[in-house]
Design an enzyme around this catalytic site. Structure first.
Site, mmCIF file in Angstrom:
data_model
loop_
_atom_site.group_PDB
_atom_site.id
_atom_site.type_symbol
_atom_site.label_atom_id
_atom_site.label_comp_id
_atom_site.label_asym_id
_atom_site.label_seq_id
_atom_site.Cartn_x
_atom_site.Cartn_y
_atom_site.Cartn_z
ATOM 1 N N ASP A 50 -1.801 -0.289 6.393
ATOM 2 C CA ASP A 50 -2.087 0.165 7.951
ATOM 3 C C ASP A 50 -3.168 0.979 7.836
ATOM 4 O O ASP A 50 -3.712 1.106 9.214
ATOM 5 C CB ASP A 50 -0.965 1.392 7.982
ATOM 6 C CG ASP A 50 -1.003 2.738 7.109
ATOM 7 O OD1 ASP A 50 -1.836 2.336 6.305
ATOM 8 O OD2 ASP A 50 -0.494 3.736 7.419
ATOM 9 N N THR B 285 0.221 4.489 0.887
ATOM 10 C CA THR B 285 0.277 5.687 1.902
ATOM 11 C C THR B 285 0.745 4.767 3.126
ATOM 12 O O THR B 285 0.121 3.878 3.596
ATOM 13 C CB THR B 285 -1.152 6.326 1.998
ATOM 14 O OG1 THR B 285 -1.427 6.756 1.007
ATOM 15 C CG2 THR B 285 -1.036 7.210 2.924
ATOM 16 N N ASP C 151 0.965 -1.220 0.109
ATOM 17 C CA ASP C 151 0.083 -0.014 0.071
ATOM 18 C C ASP C 151 0.766 1.218 0.042
ATOM 19 O O ASP C 151 1.740 1.159 0.692
ATOM 20 C CB ASP C 151 -0.676 -0.028 1.292
ATOM 21 C CG ASP C 151 -1.680 1.241 1.404
ATOM 22 O OD1 ASP C 151 -2.646 1.493 0.352
ATOM 23 O OD2 ASP C 151 -1.678 2.073 2.236
#
Length: 804
Positions: free
Chosen positions: A560, A323, A321
């Site tokens: 996250d 970000t 991912d």
């Protein structure tokens, strides 16, 4: 909760998405200190541990009470009865091995439990009218627990307040669509918040909660469910069945056919059985895993399940991912480009939007820092950001009394295809910048078509902070044969530009996930080809992981945010950041508590060290098993005494397997783990064992014809032991490759130790080893040399004929 977040009025937003209206009602102050104390006294407390490592007693039991310890224990007792004690040395070796296993696993337990406390979820509760974070185990019945995006529901409860509270219950029910929760509705432990906020009353705590037992079992410290351990268990099962007929055949042969005394027959039978047991293999696997946990723990990496170390070593595709993984969590406003209206007015609107969201994401937080609210705007309705719809919104009464509705989100979502302003956003995205569109809506937030006919007002340009260690990490994966793929909800061009700055191969051809085919095979083909994917929805991340798995890839997923949870759960290995949401930490097998993506190569390296080295030493152990079975069969067929006593094979096993295996199992190893553990081990162990056993037996037969007299058997045994040791040492020398100084020193040290035994009188007597004459000992050496040549040729032929 802040006043702007208080609400109890729900409405349905566009496409079933929730909207919320601000309501000015007092919040529930929660329990008082006295009420909490009463519930604690009654035992109405959430006493389920967040993690559950094995207790010290369970660790001791698991290491002591094993099938093979029981078998060896019985054989040890038999030897103690018939004597002498030096034939029972194998029993003391098992005691030492078991002790090492217990100590290492207790160290791993301590490391694991300490890390679990660091990574423990701390829910926010209201008590005495004050909100505070407390440990999960301190929650009591009737506590008021606040929720926000990414928070995990830790106990069962009833919703008291809801700001468009959307709960994802997919981990419990399998239903992927979030559920809008209103006051009075139930929430279940194990679910998590994807949008909005609210509070609920705890109605079931501890082991009464719906998911408590599941969560406790799922996070238990375990050594099972791995190909490595299941393969070893399969091998041990076959060995067990081979031992029984072998033991019967040896004892009958020595008692009835050869007419040896009972004690001598029993010693020879034990000598034939004990080396068949690869007892140290299980120990070394446990120790290697445990030391892996300790090593990673020092780097603030929490391994939720031990096999995760092995699993990540087998990964050949890692989905990242963007970000929070490739970029740092924070952002900065790079610029504001007005499209319609005055900049001062637009700054006020942005400040009001920031104030309207009690739990802003990274993008909105950057806007809040750049454009603080002036307090003149009153929010009347708001729509929280959702990764599925890619925008948020709010309705205001402005300082002049005018009502207006605003949307803030992805330009390519809010603007129609072909809009001329998209060209400007694409140019900015190509520079790696993130662009949000502020638009004024003509419709109410709860209108299903609120995005239709919006009036673009400004472009907010955000700059993402790249992780300084990200380029090196991506380069490491490329070197190790692991393909990295970036899956992001952001604009594909922007994601590609960021990946390009990090020198990710394939970043120059980003793919918009909205254009991916829905059919799994076709999707898998495109995902295998591409490296960067933008506008990926949470459900698409899950589908993309499944598509890669359908092509026999071992997939790791990092993330996250709550939008990563479904993919993390379905991936072969889920890796969460310690600062990520509680939901991601709950479903991930590995949590990077220091939020450093740079820790990931350490986890991969640790897994490869464990798998590669255990495969090496397993070949050593199973070579011994094969030659022991062969010798027992040949002895029974030839109707001659078994050549060795238990003390001989204890000495040989210690020098050619036990000590070297311990060092080799903990050495660095960067080779990517490959499947079919049993097949890969046995393809070398079987021919090596057959050659080693045959060489020793040939020497034994020659010695029987050479030596005569009543004391011939010790001389015959010594010659056969010399051949067996030298041949087994050559197997060790092959497995120790590629050579380093310490590997060469290890092999030479083992050889020197055997020479000391042969040259020291009291050791000769202790181990009943004394070479007689020169002819037969040199013949034993010559046979070992021939066996070594055969081993070299066989290993090279196997490598070509049966590649891994």
């Amino acid at each position: 909760m802040t006043e702007r977040a208080r609400t109890d009025v729900e409405q349905s937003g566009p496409d079933g998405e929730p909207a919320r209206r601000a309501a000015r009602e007092p919040v529930n102050p929660g329990l008082t200190t006295a009420e909490v104390a009463e519930r604690v006294a009654r035992g109405e407390v959430n006493d389920v541990p967040v993690r559950s490592s094995r207790s010290a007693a369970e660790i001791v039991r698991a290491n002591v009470f094993t099938r093979f310890n029981a078998i060896i224990g019985v054989l040890f007792v038999i030897i103690l009865v018939v004597g002498p004690i030096q034939d029972g040395l194998f029993g003391f070796v098992i005691v030492a091995n078991t002790g090492i296993g217990i100590v290492q696993e207790l160290r791993a337990k301590k490391t694991l439990d300490n890390l679990a406390v660091i990574g423990e979820a701390r829910p926010t509760v209201r008590r005495d009218g004050v909100t505070e974070e407390i440990p999960t185990s301190a929650v009591v019945l009737d506590d008021i627990i606040e929720l926000g995006p990414g928070d995990k529901v830790i106990v069962d409860g009833e919703v008291r307040e809801s700001d468009s509270l959307e709960i994802d219950e997919s981990l419990l029910t399998g239903e992927a669509d979030p559920v809008l929760k209103k006051p009075g509705e139930q929430v279940m432990s194990g679910s998590f918040v994807v949008a909005g906020g609210g509070a609920f009353t705890a109605t079931k705590v501890g082991r009464q909660a719906y998911a408590a037992q599941l969560a406790e079992e799922a996070s238990r410290f375990t050594l099972v469910h791995s190909e490595l351990r299941s393969g070893i268990s399969q091998i041990l099962k076959y060995v067990t069945w081979m031992m029984i007929p072998t033991a019967i055949g040896l004892i009958l042969s020595h008692l009835l056919t050869l007419g040896l005394p009972g004690d001598a027959a029993i010693r020879r039978m034990v000598a034939g059985i004990v080396p068949m047991i690869p007892e140290g293999l299980v120990l070394l696997t446990s120790v290697a895993f445990a030391i892996g946990v300790i090593r990673l723990g020092r780097k603030k990496c929490l391994v939720q399940e031990l096999p995760a170390i092995e699993g990540l070593a087998r990964v050949d595709v890692v989905c990242l991912d963007k970000t929070g993984t490739l970029t740092e969590g924070g952002m900065d406003v790079n610029g504001l480009r007005t499209l319609d209206g005055e900049e001062a007015y637009i700054r006020q609107v942005l400040g009001a939007l920031g104030e309207s969201d009690p739990r802003p994401n990274a993008s909105l937080q950057a806007i809040i820092e750049a454009y603080p609210a002036d307090g003149g705007w009153r929010c009347t309705q708001s729509l929280p950001f959702s990764s599925a719809r890619k925008y948020s919104g709010a309705s205001f009464n402005g300082p002049d009394g005018e009502s207006s509705t605003w949307l803030l989100g992805a330009p390519d979502i809010l603007l129609p295809s072909g809009d001329q302003r998209l060209a400007e956003t694409d140019a900015l995205n190509a520079q790696g910048l993130r662009v949000l569109l502020l638009a004024r809506a003509e419709r109410e937030l709860d209108d299903p078509e609120v995005t239709r006919g919006v009036r673009p007002t400004a472009l907010v340009v955000l700059e993402q902070r790249l992780r300084p260690d990200a380029p090196d990490i991506l380069h490491y994966f490329e070197e190790q044969g692991v393909r990295a793929k970036v899956l992001s909800g952001d604009n594909a061009v922007s994601v590609g530009a960021v990946a390009g700055k990090l020198r990710l191969p394939g970043a120059d051809a980003p793919v918009d996930a909205r254009e991916l085919p829905g059919e799994r095979d076709a999707m898998a083909a495109e995902i295998e080809e591409g490296a960067v994917f933008g506008r990926v929805t949470p459900q698409q991340k899950r589908d993309m992981v499944a598509a890669l798995q359908s092509r026999s890839h071992n997939v790791a997923m990092t993330g996250d945010g709550v939008n990563d949870v479904l993919a993390l759960k379905d991936a072969d290995i889920g890796v969460a950041m310690g600062s990520g949401s509680e939901a991601t930490r709950a479903v991930a097998q590995i949590v990077l508590l220091n939020n450093s993506f740079a820790t990931l190569p350490s986890v991969v390296a640790e897994g490869r060290r464990v798998i590669g080295n255990i495969t090496r030493v397993a070949t050593l152990f199973l070579t011994k098993t094969v030659y022991s079975v062969l010798l027992a069969i040949l002895v029974a067929c030839w109707q001659i005494p078994y050549p060795y006593l238990p003390r001989h094979l204890t000495l040989l096993s210690t020098l050619t397997i036990g000590i070297p295996a311990f060092f080799l199992a903990l050495a660095p190893n960067k080779e990517r783990a490959r499947p079919h553990f049993v097949r890969r081990v046995m393809r070398y162990a079987i021919p090596s064992g057959l050659i080693t056993g045959a060489a020793a037996f040939v020497t034994y037969l020659l010695a029987r014809s050479y030596y005569t007299g009543p004391d011939a058997l010790p001389a015959e045994t010594s010659a056969a032991t010399l051949t067996l040791f030298l041949t087994a040492m050559w197997v060790l020398a092959i497995i120790a490759r590629p050579y380093t100084w310490w590997r060469i020193a290890l092999v030479l040290a083992m050889g020197l130790a055997f020479l000391i035994v042969l040259a020291t009188p009291w050791l000769q007597a202790f181990f009943a080893l004394r070479l007689v004459g020169t002819t037969m000992p040199w013949a034993a050496v010559g046979i070992a040399v021939v066996a070594a040549v055969l081993l070299e040729l066989t290993w090279r032929w196997v490598a070509r004929r049966f590649p891994a």
